[in-house]
Structure formats: C-alpha cells, structure tokens
Design a protein around this motif. Structure first.
Motif, PDB file in Angstrom:
ATOM      1  N   CYS A  77      77.317  15.556  69.303  1.00 34.32           N
ATOM      2  CA  CYS A  77      76.087  16.291  68.954  1.00 34.32           C
ATOM      3  C   CYS A  77      75.414  16.794  70.225  1.00 34.32           C
ATOM      4  O   CYS A  77      75.301  16.063  71.211  1.00 34.32           O
ATOM      5  CB  CYS A  77      75.135  15.390  68.174  1.00 34.32           C
ATOM      6  SG  CYS A  77      75.711  14.964  66.522  1.00 34.32           S
ATOM      7  N   GLU A 129      70.211  17.502  64.566  1.00 34.59           N
ATOM      8  CA  GLU A 129      71.318  16.558  64.469  1.00 34.59           C
ATOM      9  C   GLU A 129      71.855  16.530  63.040  1.00 34.59           C
ATOM     10  O   GLU A 129      73.073  16.516  62.816  1.00 34.59           O
ATOM     11  CB  GLU A 129      70.864  15.155  64.886  1.00 34.59           C
ATOM     12  CG  GLU A 129      70.624  14.992  66.372  1.00 34.59           C
ATOM     13  CD  GLU A 129      69.992  13.660  66.715  1.00 34.59           C
ATOM     14  OE1 GLU A 129      69.896  13.349  67.913  1.00 34.59           O
ATOM     15  OE2 GLU A 129      69.579  12.920  65.793  1.00 34.59           O
ATOM     16  N   TYR A 183      72.945   8.665  63.491  1.00 31.29           N
ATOM     17  CA  TYR A 183      74.165   9.416  63.191  1.00 31.29           C
ATOM     18  C   TYR A 183      74.894   8.796  61.997  1.00 31.29           C
ATOM     19  O   TYR A 183      75.460   9.514  61.158  1.00 31.29           O
ATOM     20  CB  TYR A 183      75.112   9.433  64.394  1.00 31.29           C
ATOM     21  CG  TYR A 183      74.602  10.186  65.604  1.00 31.29           C
ATOM     22  CD1 TYR A 183      73.689  11.228  65.480  1.00 31.29           C
ATOM     23  CD2 TYR A 183      75.044   9.865  66.884  1.00 31.29           C
ATOM     24  CE1 TYR A 183      73.232  11.914  66.594  1.00 31.29           C
ATOM     25  CE2 TYR A 183      74.593  10.542  68.009  1.00 31.29           C
ATOM     26  CZ  TYR A 183      73.678  11.569  67.858  1.00 31.29           C
ATOM     27  OH  TYR A 183      73.228  12.245  68.960  1.00 31.29           O
TER      28      TYR A 183
END
Length: 342
Positions: free
Chosen positions: A226, A234, A259
C-alpha cells in the motif's frame, strides 16, 4: 469587556509582604534558611493571590523539567496510541510527565520537533522515526549535547548512544506465514505498507523467507505494498487489489490489523467464506480483531510493553553516572493469537 488577568509573579508576593524576592523564592522552595513562620506567610499569600510557579524558570535553575518528549509519526494509529499509554503510565509512576508531538510522517517535521524539544522543554526524548528518515544526524546531534534518547519501532539503522526498543518483525512475519503454509495454504497473498518503512520491509522479508523455505512460488500478482498513508485510500487500494487479482488466494497475510480488517471486509463482500475458502492474519492485535465478525487471527505485538520499556530505559539513562552511555537494544517477543479467521 473583561480585562485579561496578569500572571502573578514572585515580585508581587514580595511587595505584598514587604520582603525580598529572593526570600519569597527560597520560602516557596522550602529552603531551611527561611524561618518556618515566614515560609507559612509566603505560602498563604501565594495561594490567596493565585500564584503559579514558572516551570521554565525552575527548570533553568534545576536543570530538570521532569518532562519526557515523545515524537510519533501519527496520532491516529492505534499502535502509537498504545505505545504512548505505556510510556505515560511508566513515566507517571516515576514522577515524570510526557509531551507528545507528531511528525506527520515527515522527516522535516520530525527534525523540527526534535529541535524544539532539544531547547530545554524536556529531560529526554523517545522517538519513532518516520519512513522518510534515512539519515540520523539530527538524532546524533541531540545525543552529543547530552540529551538521553530512546528509539522504538521503525529503526532503519542503529544509532550509537540511543537505546532501541523493537520486535523481530522478520521472525514474527515468518512465523505467521509458516502457520498458514502448514495448514496447506499455497496461494498466500501479502498486503504490506509503504515499502520505504523499515518494519514493512522486514515483514515482507519474513513472508518471502517462509515461502522460499517451503518451495512455494512467489507470485507478484498476490503482493500489495500500500502506498497511501490515509485509511480511506488504504481501503480503496485493498478493494482494487482483490477486484483485479488474477489468482484466487486461499490465505492473506497482512502487516497491520487495519489491513487485515479491510481485507476481510472486502473478501466477505466479494462472496468469499472466511476461513473456509480463505484465511486472514493481521499484525498488531490492538483490539478490533477480537470483536470483528469473524474474529481475526493476529500476530500480537507487546505494544503497551514497548512503551513501558522505552520509558524505563530513558529514565535509567537519567540516573546514570557514566558520561558515556552504552546502548541497549531490546527485542520484545510476539505471539500468534488464533481466532476465527484461520
């Protein structure tokens, strides 16, 4: 219109009691050279006038502020919030307070904050370098001036004179990916952060090492670094990654809790069953993974303990008698916490 009240000074108290400023100062410092009766009069007058001691002036005379400066890359990251909580709790137990400043992921701001703290606001500094920090001359300069420094988390190179607190990101990542491989996973996607950041480099290395050890092909199309430093973007990067992925992953290893949760959200919306079709591991274990449905398996890093240890090492430096500080490097252990996502 209300009149702004002027701050009460030592000379105001001295004038009221018709004594010298030096006597007032000594009395407030409980100096035995001043009679107890005079000290009591000074304390009573100071209280009635609303006198507040000037901490900067006191620090100039004592050489101490009892304040620890903390510089972190961002305020909105749960990891840094938890580290600061550990620093603050340990510091308060030892009669110190902390002053937190954010570098906003900018080397320039990091250097500016360090210079501000260097000018006498704090007794020592705890700092997590930004991903932009490639040269450490600004930190070495502070150390040379006798200001104790502790570095934590994203340490690109060792800095002599500064204690270091970190985890073995490479090993932690390796262990997480190895766990997935031993469960029979072969198409393991990797989602990491901005590649310039040392911790993400190390976690990526752990992923690569595990895949190579077990002779599993490394497919570039299953790897995402990312680039955004904003959570909203994100989310978009991760959605786009899974939307265009040419190979159906049977596992996803991610470098942060965020994430991992964003990956689970996208996968579930895309019709994947977790963990039946795809397993997900996050990194951090900062609370949200436990309450998400399904709950997320995480590599738990001792974030609060990292803050406590950083504060402990700094305060130990305050109390050292040696002129030359021998650097300490502390590596804290991680743990794989198994939940529903695997």
């Amino acid at each position: 219109m209300p009149v702004k009240k002027r701050r009460i000074k030592l000379e105001d108290i001295a004038r009221k009691l018709n004594i010298s400023i030096a006597t007032v100062s000594r009395a407030l410092d409980k100096n035995p050279r001043v009679k107890i009766s005079t000290r009591e009069k000074v304390f009573k007058m100071a209280q009635s006038m609303g006198y507040m001691p000037n901490q900067i002036a006191k620090s100039l005379s004592s050489g101490k502020t009892n304040i620890i400066g903390v510089i972190i890359p961002r305020y909105d990251e749960p990891f840094f919030i938890e580290v600061c909580r550990g620093i603050d709790d340990y510091a308060r137990e030892h009669n110190y307070k902390i002053l937190i400043s954010s570098s906003r992921n900018s080397f320039e701001f990091e250097r500016d904050n360090l210079i501000a703290f260097e000018r006498g606001l704090v007794d020592g500094i705890i700092l997590s370098p930004t991903h932009e920090t490639e040269m450490f001359a600004h930190i070495r300069s502070v150390i040379k001036k006798g200001i104790p420094v502790v570095l934590f988390d994203n340490i690109r190179e060792e800095v002599q004179g500064a204690d270091h607190v970190l985890i073995d990101d490479d090993k932690a990542s390796f262990n997480g990916v190895e766990f997935l491989i031993k469960k029979g996973k072969k198409n393991i996607a990797f989602i990491g952060g901005i590649i310039e950041k040392k911790v993400f480099q190390d976690r990526y290395k752990g992923y690569l090492d595990a895949m190579k050890k077990y002779n599993i092909p490394i497919r570039e199309e299953l790897i995402l670094h990312c680039e955004s430093l904003d959570r909203e973007f994100e989310d978009a990067e991760i959605q786009n990654f899974f939307k265009n992925i040419p190979i159906k992953p049977d596992a996803v290893f991610t470098c942060t809790d965020n994430y991992g949760l964003l990956s689970m959200k996208t996968l579930l919306k895309s019709g994947y069953k977790i963990p039946e079709e795809v397993s997900v591991i996050g990194f951090g274990d900062l609370g949200l993974g436990e309450v998400y449905v399904p709950s997320m398996t995480c590599i738990a890093q001792p974030t609060y303990a990292m803050g406590q240890k950083a504060a402990e090492l700094l305060i130990e430096q305050f109390n050292e008698q040696n002129e030359t500080h021998l650097k300490k490097v502390i590596k804290l252990n991680t743990e794989l916490v198994l939940r529903d996502s695997t």
